[in-house]
Design a protein around this motif. Structure first.
Motif, PDB file in Angstrom:
ATOM      1  N   ARG A   1       0.769  -1.151   0.079  1.00 29.67           N
ATOM      2  CA  ARG A   1       0.164   0.013  -0.024  1.00 29.67           C
ATOM      3  C   ARG A   1       0.827   1.352  -0.029  1.00 29.67           C
ATOM      4  NH1 ARG A   1      -3.581  -0.617   5.301  1.00 29.67           N
ATOM      5  NH2 ARG A   1      -2.003  -1.810   5.850  1.00 29.67           N
ATOM      6  N   PHE A   2       0.367   2.201  -0.552  1.00 32.34           N
ATOM      7  CA  PHE A   2       1.013   3.875  -0.590  1.00 32.34           C
ATOM      8  C   PHE A   2       0.109   4.621   0.196  1.00 32.34           C
ATOM      9  CE2 PHE A   2       2.556   1.273  -4.283  1.00 32.34           C
ATOM     10  CZ  PHE A   2       3.835   1.584  -4.142  1.00 32.34           C
ATOM     11  N   ALA A   3       0.731   5.645   0.373  1.00 26.69           N
ATOM     12  CA  ALA A   3      -0.028   6.902   0.952  1.00 26.69           C
ATOM     13  C   ALA A   3      -0.669   7.544  -0.213  1.00 26.69           C
ATOM     14  CB  ALA A   3       0.922   7.931   1.659  1.00 26.69           C
TER      15      ALA A   3
ATOM     16  N   VAL B   1      18.017  -0.055   1.416  1.00 29.42           N
ATOM     17  CA  VAL B   1      17.685   1.123   0.845  1.00 29.42           C
ATOM     18  C   VAL B   1      17.472   1.873   2.209  1.00 29.42           C
ATOM     19  CG1 VAL B   1      16.650   0.540  -1.140  1.00 29.42           C
ATOM     20  CG2 VAL B   1      15.220   0.496   0.986  1.00 29.42           C
ATOM     21  N   GLY B   2      17.172   3.519   2.030  1.00 25.30           N
ATOM     22  CA  GLY B   2      16.732   4.248   3.220  1.00 25.30           C
ATOM     23  C   GLY B   2      15.457   3.717   3.591  1.00 25.30           C
ATOM     24  N   GLN B   3      14.901   4.502   4.703  1.00 24.02           N
ATOM     25  CA  GLN B   3      13.637   4.311   5.411  1.00 24.02           C
ATOM     26  C   GLN B   3      12.515   4.829   4.460  1.00 24.02           C
ATOM     27  OE1 GLN B   3      12.476   2.948   9.104  1.00 24.02           O
ATOM     28  NE2 GLN B   3      13.129   5.297   9.810  1.00 24.02           N
ATOM     29  N   VAL B   4      12.134   3.909   3.536  1.00 25.96           N
ATOM     30  CA  VAL B   4      11.337   4.309   2.920  1.00 25.96           C
ATOM     31  C   VAL B   4       9.860   3.531   2.910  1.00 25.96           C
ATOM     32  CG1 VAL B   4      12.807   4.910   0.777  1.00 25.96           C
ATOM     33  CG2 VAL B   4      11.876   2.481   0.947  1.00 25.96           C
ATOM     34  N   PHE B   5       9.789   2.696   3.782  1.00 31.82           N
ATOM     35  CA  PHE B   5       8.480   2.127   4.369  1.00 31.82           C
ATOM     36  C   PHE B   5       8.413   1.643   6.062  1.00 31.82           C
ATOM     37  CE2 PHE B   5      10.725  -2.097   2.715  1.00 31.82           C
ATOM     38  CZ  PHE B   5      10.719  -2.731   3.979  1.00 31.82           C
ATOM     39  N   TYR B   6       7.559   1.513   6.316  1.00 32.04           N
ATOM     40  CA  TYR B   6       7.152   0.987   7.486  1.00 32.04           C
ATOM     41  C   TYR B   6       6.359  -0.149   7.608  1.00 32.04           C
ATOM     42  CZ  TYR B   6       2.613   3.412   7.665  1.00 32.04           C
ATOM     43  OH  TYR B   6       1.348   3.916   7.215  1.00 32.04           O
ATOM     44  N   TYR B   7       6.445  -0.765   8.787  1.00 30.30           N
ATOM     45  CA  TYR B   7       5.857  -2.153   8.855  1.00 30.30           C
ATOM     46  C   TYR B   7       4.112  -1.700   9.730  1.00 30.30           C
ATOM     47  CZ  TYR B   7      10.144  -4.382   8.243  1.00 30.30           C
ATOM     48  OH  TYR B   7      11.370  -4.623   7.694  1.00 30.30           O
TER      49      TYR B   7
ATOM     50  N   MET C   1       6.170   5.029   2.098  1.00 27.51           N
ATOM     51  CA  MET C   1       5.973   6.451   2.505  1.00 27.51           C
ATOM     52  C   MET C   1       5.681   7.254   1.400  1.00 27.51           C
ATOM     53  SD  MET C   1       7.871   6.625   6.229  1.00 27.51           S
ATOM     54  CE  MET C   1       9.094   5.202   5.909  1.00 27.51           C
ATOM     55  N   ASN C   2       4.921   8.528   1.649  1.00 26.18           N
ATOM     56  CA  ASN C   2       4.539   9.229   0.546  1.00 26.18           C
ATOM     57  C   ASN C   2       5.061  10.717   1.349  1.00 26.18           C
ATOM     58  OD1 ASN C   2       4.015  10.944  -1.715  1.00 26.18           O
ATOM     59  ND2 ASN C   2       1.761  10.665  -1.319  1.00 26.18           N
TER      60      ASN C   2
ATOM     61  N   ASN D   1      11.614  13.708   0.679  1.00 30.32           N
ATOM     62  CA  ASN D   1      12.229  12.812  -0.373  1.00 30.32           C
ATOM     63  C   ASN D   1      12.007  11.231   0.254  1.00 30.32           C
ATOM     64  OD1 ASN D   1      12.664  11.999  -2.988  1.00 30.32           O
ATOM     65  ND2 ASN D   1      14.739  11.267  -2.476  1.00 30.32           N
ATOM     66  N   ARG D   2      11.086  11.363   1.208  1.00 30.39           N
ATOM     67  CA  ARG D   2      10.968   9.858   1.901  1.00 30.39           C
ATOM     68  C   ARG D   2       9.575   9.304   1.041  1.00 30.39           C
ATOM     69  NH1 ARG D   2      10.214   8.805   8.093  1.00 30.39           N
ATOM     70  NH2 ARG D   2      12.556   9.242   8.055  1.00 30.39           N
ATOM     71  N   MET D   3      10.277   8.732  -0.107  1.00 28.25           N
ATOM     72  CA  MET D   3       9.198   8.451  -1.164  1.00 28.25           C
ATOM     73  C   MET D   3       9.298   6.907  -1.562  1.00 28.25           C
ATOM     74  SD  MET D   3       7.387  10.966  -1.983  1.00 28.25           S
ATOM     75  CE  MET D   3       6.961  10.830  -3.480  1.00 28.25           C
ATOM     76  N   PRO D   4       8.314   6.281  -2.237  1.00 26.36           N
ATOM     77  CA  PRO D   4       8.738   4.587  -2.552  1.00 26.36           C
ATOM     78  C   PRO D   4       9.957   4.597  -3.443  1.00 26.36           C
ATOM     79  CG  PRO D   4       6.315   5.319  -3.077  1.00 26.36           C
ATOM     80  CD  PRO D   4       6.850   6.697  -2.684  1.00 26.36           C
ATOM     81  N   PRO D   5      10.769   3.587  -3.199  1.00 25.41           N
ATOM     82  CA  PRO D   5      12.175   3.413  -3.916  1.00 25.41           C
ATOM     83  C   PRO D   5      11.917   3.408  -5.397  1.00 25.41           C
ATOM     84  CG  PRO D   5      11.644   1.486  -3.080  1.00 25.41           C
ATOM     85  CD  PRO D   5      10.388   2.267  -2.468  1.00 25.41           C
ATOM     86  N   MET D   6      12.891   3.988  -6.030  1.00 25.24           N
ATOM     87  CA  MET D   6      12.920   3.853  -7.708  1.00 25.24           C
ATOM     88  C   MET D   6      14.300   3.358  -8.173  1.00 25.24           C
ATOM     89  SD  MET D   6      10.393   5.140  -8.906  1.00 25.24           S
ATOM     90  CE  MET D   6       8.932   6.452  -8.981  1.00 25.24           C
TER      91      MET D   6
END
Length: 679
Positions: free
Chosen positions: A73-75, A242-248, A301-302, A307-312
């Motif tokens: 899921r995304f924001a 990767v960086g902190q781009v999602f949470y549980y 995250m969005n 720039n705490r966005m989904p990884p690319m």
């Protein structure tokens, strides 16, 4: 945002250029070609892609996998994102625009043409002296990219950039270094818990340059200008996370929380952070007050403002590409080290997944293709399984070779004092070398910082034959005659680096540092200098060991700079110090007032030429290459006159004569050294 940034020079669709242009200077023409190449790749349709512009990105929900893995899921996106952007401050909007510059369309990794003059720039890696640069802290050459800069906070961006490196190439050339290792170049998560991603290890977009440092054209310009001075450039890369781009989403409420479970009386009280929960070998479990509920969903995250966005590229938004087991808390548990998130919420990539391996090979091949890098320093080596390196490293070597670049070097960071573990990554086609942490801990710290016995140097040297691969890698580094070099020939020796306290923090005696520098520049292996060591920087643990280089004034007159410059020149002048086989002539377990306390001596021999190095690591005692009537044995014949070519204040014994049966007794002052040659 950089107002000096080159623009894509191809005309808009449906229009033609009618204005005649005068020929551009060579450097500007090359810059334009690179920018045009980036523009062409931006319109490609195959391979890893960035997707549409994040400013108009409408996220969609992905279906569960056939194995019923939790939904990704995304924001909220689309119009809701636009509305949220309107509520951002003017500063945040400027930041956002800077972060998203040039990130639209898609880029084809596999079909990249090797751009402007991808070539081999290395004759023999043993000839090189590496200089490690943390880009954000080395030199600020372009104030136009100074957004979110706070020079008063050690954990914030300070403003260094690739233009700054260009501006200081004269300084680096005067010092004499021949290879620049630069910190990661990819776009990062901007900030997390008040700490910025200035260091480069929090990747958010593997194919976009970090706008704090410049654009792609500026990066390539920096590499080209280094190459013009016969300086090689090594890129720092990260494949582990990767960086902190999602949470549980452990409690299922769709927002990141810190929760407490249990009463503390009838049940254990447990604190859980959904950003960075503790390792669970089953995978992080969903949980409410009623109990567990299976594998927790992950939510990307969005937060465009930071720039705490989904990884690319977007393939990295597949939850099955991550282990999802939470934060490492027991470093002695191998499974945690390999599959756990790095503390701080850095999400661990599932590098056993074939698609993840292929994607990482593709993205780092891309950077060779567009920037002409000469090697990789690889972060968090021991956090990734052997099988990955045995696939990744040969593929990178093959890509480099296929695109005209031989002698590509890869050395990995296994942050560990266990020499056997560190060396294990050099077998079966893995990395060519390692950043020699076992040597740092056992020798640089053990002997030169803390005054331990020089017999420790001998013990570690002898272990090299068993612990490191002796067979050169196919398509790997070679000597100047094309003969393969093994990892035993290519170990990267260092005194300081960005993850540990500096030498002078642990031992404030500059003479001790100078003693270590003599050793570093003459011992077998490739020396690496961390920026600022030559300026007597003395920072403690991270981030205090990441000082601003400009505070030194780039001083070329201080004694440590001049010593380092002299030692580098000695390496250049004396081939045995770069390429020679090494034979230890004296090492001692004694550290007190004994005659040989602190002495370490060795010979380096190359094509019939031999150099003898004698170092005294003792703080207070003048020591000798002799003990209880037995003098040091050398390879020189009786009567050979040896002359010291290392310039320092100790002129005694600068010329010595070899005795019967090749024996030699030399006295060296405390923390002194001699480099003897036959003249």
């Amino acid at each position: 945002m950089n107002s000096k940034k080159a623009t894509v020079s191809s005309p808009p669709e449906g229009k033609e250029r009618t204005k005649e242009r005068r020929p551009l200077p060579r450097s500007e023409a090359k810059r334009r070609r690179i920018q045009e190449e980036e523009g062409r790749r931006a319109n490609g349709k195959r391979g890893l892609s960035l997707g549409p512009s994040p400013l108009r990105f409408r996220y969609v929900e992905r279906e569960s996998s056939p194995r019923s893995s939790p939904t990704l899921r995304f924001a909220a996106g689309g119009e809701e994102d636009v509305a949220s952007l309107k509520r951002l401050s003017a500063f945040a909007l400027l930041l956002l625009l800077a972060l998203l510059v040039g990130v639209s369309g898609c880029r084809d990794v596999e079909s990249i043409e090797p751009g402007a003059n991808i070539d081999t720039h290395v004759e023999d890696w043993r000839d090189e002296v590496i200089y490690q640069i943390l880009v954000d802290r080395f030199a600020n050459g372009d104030p136009n990219n100074d957004y979110r800069v706070n020079p008063h906070a050690m954990a914030a961006y300070h403003g260094g950039d690739w233009q700054g490196i260009i501006d200081k190439l004269d300084y680096l050339e005067e010092l004499g270094v021949t290879a620049l290792w630069i910190s990661p170049v990819v776009k990062n998560v901007e900030t997390d818990a008040g700490v910025d991603g200035y260091h480069g290890y929090w990747a958010q977009d593997f194919l976009a340059p970090n706008p704090h440092f410049g654009d792609l054209a500026k990066l390539r310009e920096m590499v080209d200008k280094a190459h013009e001075r016969d300086m090689k450039v090594i890129l720092d890369i990260v494949t582990n996370h990767v960086g902190q781009v999602f949470y549980y989403d452990i409690n299922g409420n769709g927002q990141p929380d810190e929760s407490v479970f249990g009463s503390g009386t009838t049940s254990e009280l447990t604190r859980v952070s959904e950003y960075d929960p503790d390792y669970d070998p089953r995978g992080i479990q969903a949980r409410t007050s009623l109990g567990e509920a299976g594998l927790a969903p992950v939510i990307f995250m969005n937060r465009p403002d930071i720039n705490r966005m989904p990884p690319m590229p977007e393939e990295f938004q597949n939850p099955d590409w991550y282990y999802r087991k939470g934060r490492v808390w027991d470093w002695n548990q191998r499974d945690q080290v390999l599959t756990g998130d790095f503390p701080g919420g850095l999400k661990d990539l599932k590098t056993t997944h074939p698609d993840v391996r292929k994607a990482l090979i593709d993205v780092y091949s891309y950077w060779i293709g567009v920037a002409d890098f000469d090697g990789f320093r690889i972060d968090t080596l021991k956090h990734v399984e052997y099988g990955f390196w045995e696939e990744f490293a040969p593929a990178i070597r093959q890509y480099a070779k296929d695109h005209g670049k031989d002698n590509f070097l890869m050395f990995g960071e296994s942050f560990d004092g266990n020499d056997e573990l560190n060396g294990s990554y050099t077998f079966n086609g893995g990395v060519d070398s390692v950043f020699y942490f076992s040597h740092k801990f056992q020798v640089i710290d053990g002997v030169f910082v803390h005054g331990g016995p020089t017999s420790q140097i001998e013990s570690l040297f002898q272990a090299r034959e068993q612990n490191y691969a002796s067979v050169p890698n196919a398509n790997g580094p070679t000597d100047s005659e094309g003969n393969g070099l093994s990892s035993q020939d290519l170990l990267i020796n260092f005194i300081d680096n960005h993850d540990i306290p500096r030498f002078l923090y642990m031992n404030p005696d500059v003479n001790a540092l100078h003693n270590a520098l003599v050793y570093l520049m003459t011992i077998d292996g490739i020396p690496c200098i961390y920026y600022g060591t030559e300026q007597n920087f003395e920072g403690g643990n991270d981030p205090y060991n990441r000082e601003d280089m400009w505070d030194s004034g780039y001083d070329t007159e201080n004694e440590t700079f001049k010593l380092t410059k002299h030692l580098i020149q000695l390496r250049k002048d004396l081939a045995p110090l770069r390429r020679g086989d090494m034979q230890i002539r004296w090492a001692t377990p004694r550290t007190g007032a004994e005659e040989d306390a602190g002495i370490f001596a060795f010979e380096r021999t190359y094509k019939g030429e031999t150099v003898l190095v004698v170092i005294n690591t003792h703080d207070d005692e003048a020591s000798h290459t002799s003990f209880e009537g037995s003098d040091m044995q050398t390879s020189f014949s009786q009567g050979t006159v040896l002359t010291n070519v290392f310039e320092d204040d100790d002129t005694a014994n600068d010329q010595v004569t070899v005795g019967a049966n090749g024996t030699l007794k030399v006295e060296v002052e405390p923390r002194g050294g001699k480099v003897y040659v036959v003249k």
